[in-house]
Scaffold this motif. Sequence first.
Motif, PDB file in Angstrom:
ATOM      1  N   ASN A  18      41.720  38.531  40.958  1.00 43.41           N
ATOM      2  CA  ASN A  18      41.107  37.336  40.360  1.00 43.41           C
ATOM      3  C   ASN A  18      42.092  36.454  39.600  1.00 43.41           C
ATOM      4  OD1 ASN A  18      38.526  37.634  41.317  1.00 43.41           O
ATOM      5  ND2 ASN A  18      37.888  38.933  39.604  1.00 43.41           N
ATOM      6  N   ILE A  19      43.295  36.379  40.112  1.00 43.66           N
ATOM      7  CA  ILE A  19      44.292  35.524  39.469  1.00 43.66           C
ATOM      8  C   ILE A  19      44.540  34.302  40.358  1.00 43.66           C
ATOM      9  CG2 ILE A  19      46.719  35.316  38.790  1.00 43.66           C
ATOM     10  CD1 ILE A  19      45.350  37.083  36.840  1.00 43.66           C
ATOM     11  N   LEU A  20      44.464  33.145  39.752  1.00 43.71           N
ATOM     12  CA  LEU A  20      44.824  31.909  40.435  1.00 43.71           C
ATOM     13  C   LEU A  20      46.214  31.512  39.951  1.00 43.71           C
ATOM     14  CD1 LEU A  20      44.000  29.489  42.220  1.00 43.71           C
ATOM     15  CD2 LEU A  20      42.985  28.465  40.178  1.00 43.71           C
ATOM     16  N   ASN A  27      51.898  26.190  35.071  1.00 39.15           N
ATOM     17  CA  ASN A  27      52.321  27.333  34.262  1.00 39.15           C
ATOM     18  C   ASN A  27      53.816  27.628  34.229  1.00 39.15           C
ATOM     19  OD1 ASN A  27      49.316  29.131  35.073  1.00 39.15           O
ATOM     20  ND2 ASN A  27      49.846  28.195  33.139  1.00 39.15           N
ATOM     21  N   GLU A  97      43.201  39.866  23.478  1.00 38.15           N
ATOM     22  CA  GLU A  97      43.580  40.679  24.622  1.00 38.15           C
ATOM     23  C   GLU A  97      43.950  39.740  25.768  1.00 38.15           C
ATOM     24  OE1 GLU A  97      40.854  43.810  25.412  1.00 38.15           O
ATOM     25  OE2 GLU A  97      41.891  44.367  27.257  1.00 38.15           O
ATOM     26  N   PHE A  99      44.339  38.523  29.431  1.00 31.67           N
ATOM     27  CA  PHE A  99      43.741  38.808  30.736  1.00 31.67           C
ATOM     28  C   PHE A  99      44.824  39.073  31.773  1.00 31.67           C
ATOM     29  CE2 PHE A  99      42.403  37.467  34.939  1.00 31.67           C
ATOM     30  CZ  PHE A  99      41.284  38.260  35.107  1.00 31.67           C
ATOM     31  N   THR A 100      45.898  38.295  31.732  1.00 31.99           N
ATOM     32  CA  THR A 100      46.925  38.423  32.764  1.00 31.99           C
ATOM     33  C   THR A 100      47.864  39.609  32.504  1.00 31.99           C
ATOM     34  OG1 THR A 100      47.917  36.552  31.613  1.00 31.99           O
ATOM     35  CG2 THR A 100      47.067  36.135  33.793  1.00 31.99           C
ATOM     36  N   ASP A 125      45.101  26.311  29.031  1.00 32.75           N
ATOM     37  CA  ASP A 125      45.238  26.156  30.487  1.00 32.75           C
ATOM     38  C   ASP A 125      44.090  26.809  31.241  1.00 32.75           C
ATOM     39  OD1 ASP A 125      46.109  28.748  29.772  1.00 32.75           O
ATOM     40  OD2 ASP A 125      47.679  28.819  31.297  1.00 32.75           O
ATOM     41  N   LEU A 127      40.482  29.486  31.239  1.00 35.02           N
ATOM     42  CA  LEU A 127      39.432  30.247  30.554  1.00 35.02           C
ATOM     43  C   LEU A 127      38.944  31.310  31.537  1.00 35.02           C
ATOM     44  CD1 LEU A 127      37.255  30.880  28.449  1.00 35.02           C
ATOM     45  CD2 LEU A 127      35.998  28.881  29.214  1.00 35.02           C
ATOM     46  N   ALA A 128      39.086  32.568  31.133  1.00 35.63           N
ATOM     47  CA  ALA A 128      38.635  33.682  31.979  1.00 35.63           C
ATOM     48  C   ALA A 128      37.518  34.424  31.247  1.00 35.63           C
ATOM     49  CB  ALA A 128      39.816  34.588  32.319  1.00 35.63           C
ATOM     50  N   ASN A 129      37.879  35.411  30.438  1.00 38.36           N
ATOM     51  CA  ASN A 129      36.847  36.140  29.682  1.00 38.36           C
ATOM     52  C   ASN A 129      36.614  35.562  28.289  1.00 38.36           C
ATOM     53  OD1 ASN A 129      36.281  37.938  31.762  1.00 38.36           O
ATOM     54  ND2 ASN A 129      38.021  39.233  31.199  1.00 38.36           N
ATOM     55  N   GLY A 130      37.448  34.618  27.910  1.00 33.92           N
ATOM     56  CA  GLY A 130      37.217  33.922  26.644  1.00 33.92           C
ATOM     57  C   GLY A 130      37.878  34.562  25.436  1.00 33.92           C
ATOM     58  N   CYS A 131      38.712  35.590  25.636  1.00 33.02           N
ATOM     59  CA  CYS A 131      39.333  36.259  24.472  1.00 33.02           C
ATOM     60  C   CYS A 131      40.260  35.327  23.713  1.00 33.02           C
ATOM     61  CB  CYS A 131      40.119  37.480  24.926  1.00 33.02           C
ATOM     62  SG  CYS A 131      39.102  38.703  25.697  1.00 33.02           S
ATOM     63  N   ALA A 132      41.069  34.569  24.461  1.00 35.84           N
ATOM     64  CA  ALA A 132      42.012  33.650  23.805  1.00 35.84           C
ATOM     65  C   ALA A 132      41.231  32.638  22.960  1.00 35.84           C
ATOM     66  CB  ALA A 132      42.872  32.946  24.843  1.00 35.84           C
TER      67      ALA A 132
HETATM   68  P1  5GP Z   1      40.831  34.832  28.595  1.00 39.21           P
HETATM   69  O1  5GP Z   1      41.326  35.079  27.214  1.00 39.21           O
HETATM   70  O2  5GP Z   1      39.831  33.697  28.671  1.00 39.21           O
HETATM   71  O3  5GP Z   1      40.324  36.072  29.277  1.00 39.21           O
HETATM   72  O4  5GP Z   1      42.091  34.398  29.450  1.00 39.21           O
HETATM   73  C1  5GP Z   1      42.718  33.184  29.178  1.00 39.21           C
HETATM   74  C2  5GP Z   1      44.196  33.293  29.255  1.00 39.21           C
HETATM   75  O5  5GP Z   1      44.609  34.182  30.296  1.00 39.21           O
HETATM   76  C3  5GP Z   1      44.782  31.935  29.583  1.00 39.21           C
HETATM   77  O6  5GP Z   1      45.382  31.406  28.429  1.00 39.21           O
HETATM   78  C4  5GP Z   1      45.786  32.194  30.677  1.00 39.21           C
HETATM   79  O7  5GP Z   1      47.069  32.226  30.122  1.00 39.21           O
HETATM   80  C5  5GP Z   1      45.473  33.542  31.226  1.00 39.21           C
HETATM   81  N1  5GP Z   1      44.757  33.536  32.527  1.00 39.21           N
HETATM   82  C6  5GP Z   1      43.526  34.051  32.768  1.00 39.21           C
HETATM   83  N2  5GP Z   1      43.210  33.971  34.056  1.00 39.21           N
HETATM   84  C7  5GP Z   1      44.247  33.380  34.671  1.00 39.21           C
HETATM   85  C8  5GP Z   1      44.513  33.033  36.050  1.00 39.21           C
HETATM   86  O8  5GP Z   1      43.715  33.246  36.979  1.00 39.21           O
HETATM   87  N3  5GP Z   1      45.693  32.431  36.298  1.00 39.21           N
HETATM   88  C9  5GP Z   1      46.598  32.163  35.326  1.00 39.21           C
HETATM   89  N4  5GP Z   1      47.720  31.551  35.692  1.00 39.21           N
HETATM   90  N5  5GP Z   1      46.395  32.499  34.030  1.00 39.21           N
HETATM   91  C10 5GP Z   1      45.233  33.100  33.696  1.00 39.21           C
END
Ligand code: 5GP
Length: 192
Positions: A18-20, A27, A97, A99-100, A125, A127-132
């Motif tokens: 699930n990584i784009l 990036n 936490e 995600f990447t 840049d 939003l995945a699970n929203g932790c950041a």
């Molecule tokens: P979250 O905290 O919402 O789970 O993840 C957000 C952070 O994870 C973003 O700041 C980004 O750096 C990284 N991230 C999450 N998913 C991806 C993805 O599919 N591709 C890239 N390039 N970064 C991601």
Amino acid sequence: MNFLEERIVKDGIVKEGNILKVDSFLNHQLDVELFDQMGKEWARRFKDVEINKILTIEASGIGIACVAARHFNVPVVFAKKSQSVNLDGEMYTAEVESFTHKNKNQVIVSRKFLNEGDKILIIDDFLANGCALQGLISIINQAGASVSGIGIAVEKGFQTGGQIIRNMGYKLESLAIVDAMDASTGNITFRS
Ligand code: 5GP
């Protein structure tokens, strides 16, 4: 499709897990002209909201936030990722936490740069699970500042972050929302 969705289709690569990957324009190599269009679009979407500062998180958020800030005429503060503990109380801190990278980071912002009453636009840049985002919101709350809005470049709509943040009542504007993507075909479906 809007300008960012078109660019993702053209240059984005769907990876397993699930990584784009968008490192040719967002990036790693940075398309500043694209960032400028993104900033212009956020300025349009947040035109009725009071904003006196942009908050982002290192590293990928910084370039996007700085270019976007030209459309808001406000300073940018970025949260630093740090392993060290906040011993002297000069910092606001939150645990995030990744995600990447699947590790936990302490994110810190100096108390000097976030103040009570600040009206903050958060920019990031992805939003995945929203932790950041939750970490940044916690830091804003610690400062007695408020969140005016949240601008995200790419939201992965099939992960939980977007719904959580919208349910919390925040004005979240993602420029591209990916509802599905397939690493075997490379197909990407956007929310209309
Ligand atoms: P979250 O905290 O919402 O789970 O993840 C957000 C952070 O994870 C973003 O700041 C980004 O750096 C990284 N991230 C999450 N998913 C991806 C993805 O599919 N591709 C890239 N390039 N970064 C991601």
